[in-house]
Design a protein around this motif. Structure first.
Motif, PDB file in Angstrom:
ATOM      1  N   ASP A 193       0.816  -1.223   0.000  1.00 43.29           N
ATOM      2  CA  ASP A 193       0.000   0.000   0.000  1.00 43.29           C
ATOM      3  C   ASP A 193       0.846   1.268   0.000  1.00 43.29           C
ATOM      4  OD1 ASP A 193      -0.900  -0.130   3.575  1.00 43.29           O
ATOM      5  OD2 ASP A 193       1.035   0.052   2.546  1.00 43.29           O
ATOM      6  N   GLY A 194       2.189   1.160   0.118  1.00 43.57           N
ATOM      7  CA  GLY A 194       3.074   2.309   0.043  1.00 43.57           C
ATOM      8  C   GLY A 194       3.191   3.110   1.317  1.00 43.57           C
ATOM      9  N   VAL A 195       2.495   2.725   2.387  1.00 43.26           N
ATOM     10  CA  VAL A 195       2.542   3.463   3.650  1.00 43.26           C
ATOM     11  C   VAL A 195       3.736   2.998   4.468  1.00 43.26           C
ATOM     12  CG1 VAL A 195       1.323   3.980   5.787  1.00 43.26           C
ATOM     13  CG2 VAL A 195       0.055   3.766   3.644  1.00 43.26           C
ATOM     14  N   CYS A 196       4.507   3.949   5.008  1.00 45.01           N
ATOM     15  CA  CYS A 196       5.675   3.608   5.812  1.00 45.01           C
ATOM     16  C   CYS A 196       5.231   3.342   7.248  1.00 45.01           C
ATOM     17  CB  CYS A 196       6.707   4.744   5.769  1.00 45.01           C
ATOM     18  SG  CYS A 196       8.222   4.314   6.622  1.00 45.01           S
ATOM     19  N   ARG A 197       5.699   2.249   7.829  1.00 47.13           N
ATOM     20  CA  ARG A 197       5.355   1.866   9.194  1.00 47.13           C
ATOM     21  C   ARG A 197       6.624   1.660  10.018  1.00 47.13           C
ATOM     22  NH1 ARG A 197       1.628  -0.336   5.735  1.00 47.13           N
ATOM     23  NH2 ARG A 197      -0.583  -0.124   6.329  1.00 47.13           N
ATOM     24  N   SER A 198       6.511   1.909  11.318  1.00 44.82           N
ATOM     25  CA  SER A 198       7.645   1.784  12.237  1.00 44.82           C
ATOM     26  C   SER A 198       7.702   0.385  12.823  1.00 44.82           C
ATOM     27  CB  SER A 198       7.526   2.809  13.362  1.00 44.82           C
ATOM     28  OG  SER A 198       8.464   2.553  14.386  1.00 44.82           O
ATOM     29  N   CYS A 199       8.930  -0.109  13.045  1.00 43.33           N
ATOM     30  CA  CYS A 199       9.132  -1.385  13.724  1.00 43.33           C
ATOM     31  C   CYS A 199       9.180  -1.213  15.234  1.00 43.33           C
ATOM     32  CB  CYS A 199      10.426  -2.035  13.238  1.00 43.33           C
ATOM     33  SG  CYS A 199      10.348  -2.672  11.548  1.00 43.33           S
ATOM     34  N   GLY A 200       9.149   0.020  15.751  1.00 42.11           N
ATOM     35  CA  GLY A 200       9.325   0.271  17.170  1.00 42.11           C
ATOM     36  C   GLY A 200       8.050   0.070  17.969  1.00 42.11           C
ATOM     37  N   SER A 201       8.160   0.339  19.260  1.00 39.72           N
ATOM     38  CA  SER A 201       7.016   0.261  20.155  1.00 39.72           C
ATOM     39  C   SER A 201       6.016   1.356  19.796  1.00 39.72           C
ATOM     40  CB  SER A 201       7.474   0.437  21.606  1.00 39.72           C
ATOM     41  OG  SER A 201       8.433  -0.531  21.949  1.00 39.72           O
ATOM     42  N   PRO A 202       4.718   1.143  20.058  1.00 42.83           N
ATOM     43  CA  PRO A 202       3.727   2.174  19.712  1.00 42.83           C
ATOM     44  C   PRO A 202       3.981   3.474  20.452  1.00 42.83           C
ATOM     45  CG  PRO A 202       2.747   0.435  21.066  1.00 42.83           C
ATOM     46  CD  PRO A 202       4.110  -0.037  20.663  1.00 42.83           C
ATOM     47  N   VAL A 203       4.061   4.576  19.688  1.00 47.97           N
ATOM     48  CA  VAL A 203       4.339   5.894  20.278  1.00 47.97           C
ATOM     49  C   VAL A 203       3.682   6.964  19.405  1.00 47.97           C
ATOM     50  CG1 VAL A 203       6.525   6.110  19.032  1.00 47.97           C
ATOM     51  CG2 VAL A 203       6.173   7.423  21.121  1.00 47.97           C
TER      52      VAL A 203
ATOM     53  N   ASN B  45      -3.366  17.573  14.656  1.00 43.77           N
ATOM     54  CA  ASN B  45      -3.526  16.145  14.865  1.00 43.77           C
ATOM     55  C   ASN B  45      -2.182  15.483  15.084  1.00 43.77           C
ATOM     56  OD1 ASN B  45      -2.437  15.274  12.127  1.00 43.77           O
ATOM     57  ND2 ASN B  45      -4.131  16.602  11.509  1.00 43.77           N
ATOM     58  N   ARG B  46      -2.248  14.241  15.469  1.00 42.65           N
ATOM     59  CA  ARG B  46      -1.050  13.418  15.636  1.00 42.65           C
ATOM     60  C   ARG B  46      -1.387  11.987  15.242  1.00 42.65           C
ATOM     61  NH1 ARG B  46      -0.467  12.732  22.250  1.00 42.65           N
ATOM     62  NH2 ARG B  46      -2.569  11.934  22.646  1.00 42.65           N
ATOM     63  N   LYS B  47      -0.347  11.183  15.000  1.00 43.53           N
ATOM     64  CA  LYS B  47      -0.530   9.812  14.567  1.00 43.53           C
ATOM     65  C   LYS B  47       0.225   8.861  15.497  1.00 43.53           C
ATOM     66  CE  LYS B  47      -1.126  10.821   9.607  1.00 43.53           C
ATOM     67  NZ  LYS B  47      -0.612  10.547   8.248  1.00 43.53           N
ATOM     68  N   CYS B  48      -0.298   7.646  15.582  1.00 39.60           N
ATOM     69  CA  CYS B  48       0.348   6.594  16.385  1.00 39.60           C
ATOM     70  C   CYS B  48       1.150   5.703  15.448  1.00 39.60           C
ATOM     71  CB  CYS B  48      -0.696   5.779  17.136  1.00 39.60           C
ATOM     72  SG  CYS B  48       0.018   4.500  18.198  1.00 39.60           S
ATOM     73  N   PHE B  49       2.457   5.580  15.683  1.00 43.14           N
ATOM     74  CA  PHE B  49       3.321   4.750  14.863  1.00 43.14           C
ATOM     75  C   PHE B  49       3.874   3.600  15.707  1.00 43.14           C
ATOM     76  CE2 PHE B  49       3.308   7.100  11.043  1.00 43.14           C
ATOM     77  CZ  PHE B  49       3.315   8.450  11.375  1.00 43.14           C
ATOM     78  N   GLY B  50       4.186   2.489  15.054  1.00 40.18           N
ATOM     79  CA  GLY B  50       4.816   1.364  15.725  1.00 40.18           C
ATOM     80  C   GLY B  50       4.028   0.090  15.531  1.00 40.18           C
ATOM     81  N   ILE B  51       4.626  -1.026  15.922  1.00 45.64           N
ATOM     82  CA  ILE B  51       3.954  -2.311  15.869  1.00 45.64           C
ATOM     83  C   ILE B  51       2.757  -2.263  16.804  1.00 45.64           C
ATOM     84  CG2 ILE B  51       4.205  -4.787  16.316  1.00 45.64           C
ATOM     85  CD1 ILE B  51       7.108  -4.551  15.535  1.00 45.64           C
ATOM     86  N   GLU B  52       1.608  -2.771  16.331  1.00 47.22           N
ATOM     87  CA  GLU B  52       0.362  -2.673  17.091  1.00 47.22           C
ATOM     88  C   GLU B  52       0.059  -1.197  17.393  1.00 47.22           C
ATOM     89  OE1 GLU B  52      -0.241  -6.579  16.680  1.00 47.22           O
ATOM     90  OE2 GLU B  52      -1.631  -5.145  17.573  1.00 47.22           O
TER      91      GLU B  52
ATOM     92  N   SER C 204      -2.395   0.586  17.351  1.00 46.33           N
ATOM     93  CA  SER C 204      -3.605   0.933  18.102  1.00 46.33           C
ATOM     94  C   SER C 204      -3.370   0.948  19.603  1.00 46.33           C
ATOM     95  CB  SER C 204      -4.710  -0.063  17.757  1.00 46.33           C
ATOM     96  OG  SER C 204      -4.332  -1.379  18.129  1.00 46.33           O
ATOM     97  N   GLU C 205      -2.159   0.552  20.074  1.00 48.45           N
ATOM     98  CA  GLU C 205      -1.912   0.451  21.503  1.00 48.45           C
ATOM     99  C   GLU C 205      -1.311   1.715  22.103  1.00 48.45           C
ATOM    100  OE1 GLU C 205      -1.163  -4.395  21.614  1.00 48.45           O
ATOM    101  OE2 GLU C 205       0.374  -3.022  22.362  1.00 48.45           O
ATOM    102  N   CYS C 206      -1.212   2.832  21.373  1.00 55.03           N
ATOM    103  CA  CYS C 206      -0.756   4.083  21.968  1.00 55.03           C
ATOM    104  C   CYS C 206      -1.687   4.470  23.118  1.00 55.03           C
ATOM    105  CB  CYS C 206      -0.719   5.217  20.923  1.00 55.03           C
ATOM    106  SG  CYS C 206       0.729   5.182  19.872  1.00 55.03           S
ATOM    107  N   GLU C 207      -1.110   5.081  24.158  1.00 51.08           N
ATOM    108  CA  GLU C 207      -1.925   5.524  25.278  1.00 51.08           C
ATOM    109  C   GLU C 207      -2.904   6.613  24.819  1.00 51.08           C
ATOM    110  OE1 GLU C 207       1.146   4.650  28.927  1.00 51.08           O
ATOM    111  OE2 GLU C 207       0.439   6.672  28.638  1.00 51.08           O
ATOM    112  N   LYS C 208      -4.091   6.619  25.421  1.00 40.75           N
ATOM    113  CA  LYS C 208      -5.157   7.561  25.075  1.00 40.75           C
ATOM    114  C   LYS C 208      -5.420   7.573  23.566  1.00 40.75           C
ATOM    115  CE  LYS C 208      -3.903  10.434  29.046  1.00 40.75           C
ATOM    116  NZ  LYS C 208      -3.412  11.754  29.512  1.00 40.75           N
ATOM    117  N   PRO C 209      -5.820   6.415  22.970  1.00 39.85           N
ATOM    118  CA  PRO C 209      -5.905   6.299  21.504  1.00 39.85           C
ATOM    119  C   PRO C 209      -6.938   7.204  20.859  1.00 39.85           C
ATOM    120  CG  PRO C 209      -6.918   4.407  22.587  1.00 39.85           C
ATOM    121  CD  PRO C 209      -6.218   5.182  23.671  1.00 39.85           C
TER     122      PRO C 209
ATOM    123  N   TRP D 179       8.802   4.714  29.933  1.00 39.47           N
ATOM    124  CA  TRP D 179       7.927   4.910  31.081  1.00 39.47           C
ATOM    125  C   TRP D 179       6.496   5.188  30.627  1.00 39.47           C
ATOM    126  CZ3 TRP D 179       9.265   3.254  35.520  1.00 39.47           C
ATOM    127  CH2 TRP D 179      10.574   3.359  36.013  1.00 39.47           C
ATOM    128  N   SER D 180       5.528   4.641  31.335  1.00 38.71           N
ATOM    129  CA  SER D 180       4.134   5.049  31.185  1.00 38.71           C
ATOM    130  C   SER D 180       3.923   6.380  31.898  1.00 38.71           C
ATOM    131  CB  SER D 180       3.206   3.997  31.795  1.00 38.71           C
ATOM    132  OG  SER D 180       3.347   3.981  33.219  1.00 38.71           O
TER     133      SER D 180
END
Length: 427
Positions: free
Chosen positions: A79-89, A111-118, A120-125, A285-286
């Motif tokens: 799909d051409g979208v770049c995704r991060s291999c890191g933790s969701p942030v 606005n802001r975006k959540c990047f990383g594996i999974e 959808s797991e960024c805090e306060k999604p 840290w959370s």
């Protein structure tokens, strides 16, 4: 849709690969057949820029699992979208948009975006968009509705043409001087500074629009370069994740000289090397939890509304996503403690102060979006000691007291609400 394939491989009982975690099915026959689930590769990149959501320094095509053995890497699928291999942030907040109306009341968003594996797991999604009111300013002159605009009639006049500056000299018609005649070079100019008018017609430019010159001082004819042999590939430069090996060849067979062309193509080639080792993932840290209840260090002692008996309260945080021998979170620990007075439901007098800051528009879209602010009641804590305990730590006040600031001036309400006009529709 699952785009992975099942591939059938034939093995002897002594060459059966390790199948843990591969969704594989083994048949107890000899020779042995193994059905292995394989997914299409992804484009793997050595850099992922969180602020832009972009990948850089492409390594090549590998399996997603292999690419993401390094949490600093990124990848692209079909799909051409770049995704991060890191933790969701979360990415940084974008700049505020322009006001969405040219005149009158409107809103601005960021606005802001959540990047990383999974991701959808960024805090306060749900907190992806923020919105505040704005006032658009008229960008036309006169503004719409102005009835005093007027025009001045235009009387056309003829314009004579003027030459532009000469262009730079062109390259010579030959890269070296041949036997029969010298090569030439030329330069040009146009009648465009300004061009003669057409209605009414203007006079054209006088003279030539081009000029030629002999090339009498050229060097020897050039020798084009040729490639030498490829060098061996370098060793794998990484100890975890995916790396890139390099091999080089030199343009020295022969080297270009007398203005000859350099060698065509690339003098560097690469290949991917796999370490089959996951890179360390450092912990992050959370957010701190809310402060807990203010309690006495002595069991069963009630300190609520006590002006001499202080207590303490604590809050907690967690170290998230640490894996594969990554570093634990930096800092002083999982728990934070402070001294306090418990003023829950205590009657405290005070005086009315300034307005608190406006909140953000809520919800950040739709017709019902609005914001509010409250008049501050500055409570009088002068009867309490400013420090607590032998260490004389600064006192904090915990709980929600019964505030008594008297009636508001001029019959004002304590809370003011404001509609966020012009908010875009919610998706």
């Amino acid at each position: 849709m699952d785009s992975c394939l099942w591939v059938l491989h034939r093995y002897s009982p002594f060459t059966l690969p390790h199948t843990e975690g591969l969704n594989a099915l083994c048949f107890q026959q000899r020779p042995l057949f193994l059905c292995v689930r394989r997914c299409p590769g992804v484009r793997c990149f050595a850099r992922f820029y969180l602020s832009l959501g972009q990948c850089d320094e492409e390594l090549g095509e590998v399996d997603e699992e292999d690419c993401c053995q390094n949490p600093q890497y990124g990848y692209q699928t079909t799909d051409g979208v770049c995704r991060s291999c890191g933790s969701p942030v979360w990415s940084p907040w974008s700049p505020w948009s322009q006001c969405n109306v040219p005149c009158g009341e409107g809103v601005m968003q960021r606005n802001r975006k959540c990047f990383g594996i999974e991701a959808s797991e960024c805090e306060k999604p749900k907190e992806k968009v923020e919105m505040i009111p704005c006032n658009g300013t008229c960008c036309q002159s006169p503004c719409p509705g102005n009835t005093h605009a007027h025009t001045i009639p235009c009387v056309p006049v003829s314009v004579a043409g003027v030459w532009s500056s000469w262009s730079s000299w062109s390259q010579c018609s030959s890269s070296c001087i041949p036997e029969d005649r010298a090569p030439i070079r030329y330069r040009r100019r146009t009648c465009s500074n300004p061009a003669p008018s057409t209605d009414p017609p203007g006079m054209g430019c006088h003279g030539d629009d081009n000029e030629n010159q002999n090339c009498n001082n050229l060097p020897h004819c050039p020798v084009d370069g040729g490639w030498g042999s490829w060098s061996p590939f370098s060793s794998c430069p990484v100890t975890c994740g995916v790396g890139l090996q390099e091999s080089f060849k030199r343009c020295d067979n022969p080297a270009p000289k007398h203005g000859g062309w350099p060698c065509p193509g690339e003098g560097r080639r690469t290949r991917i090397c796999l370490t089959n080792t996951h890179c360390p993932v450092d912990g992050v840290w959370s957010d701190w939890s809310p402060w807990g209840k203010c309690t006495s260090p002595f069991p069963n002692r009630v300190i609520r509304c006590s002006k001499t008996g202080g207590g303490s309260q604590s809050r907690e945080r967690r170290c998230l996503h640490q894996a594969h021998n990554g570093s634990i979170c930096d800092g002083d620990g999982l728990t934070d403690t402070r001294v306090c007075y418990d003023v829950s439901a205590c009657h405290l007098k005070g005086t009315w102060g300034e307005w608190d800051s406006w909140t953000l528009c809520s919800p950040p879209c739709g017709d019902g979006s609005r914001r509010f602010r409250r008049r501050l009641c500055n409570l009088d804590y002068s009867d309490y000691r400013p420090t607590i305990g032998l260490k004389k730590e600064p006192a904090n006040f915990s709980g929600r007291p019964n505030e008594d600031c008297g009636p508001l001036p001029d019959g004002e309400k304590r809370t003011q609400f404001q509609n966020c006009v012009g908010a875009p529709a919610c998706p």
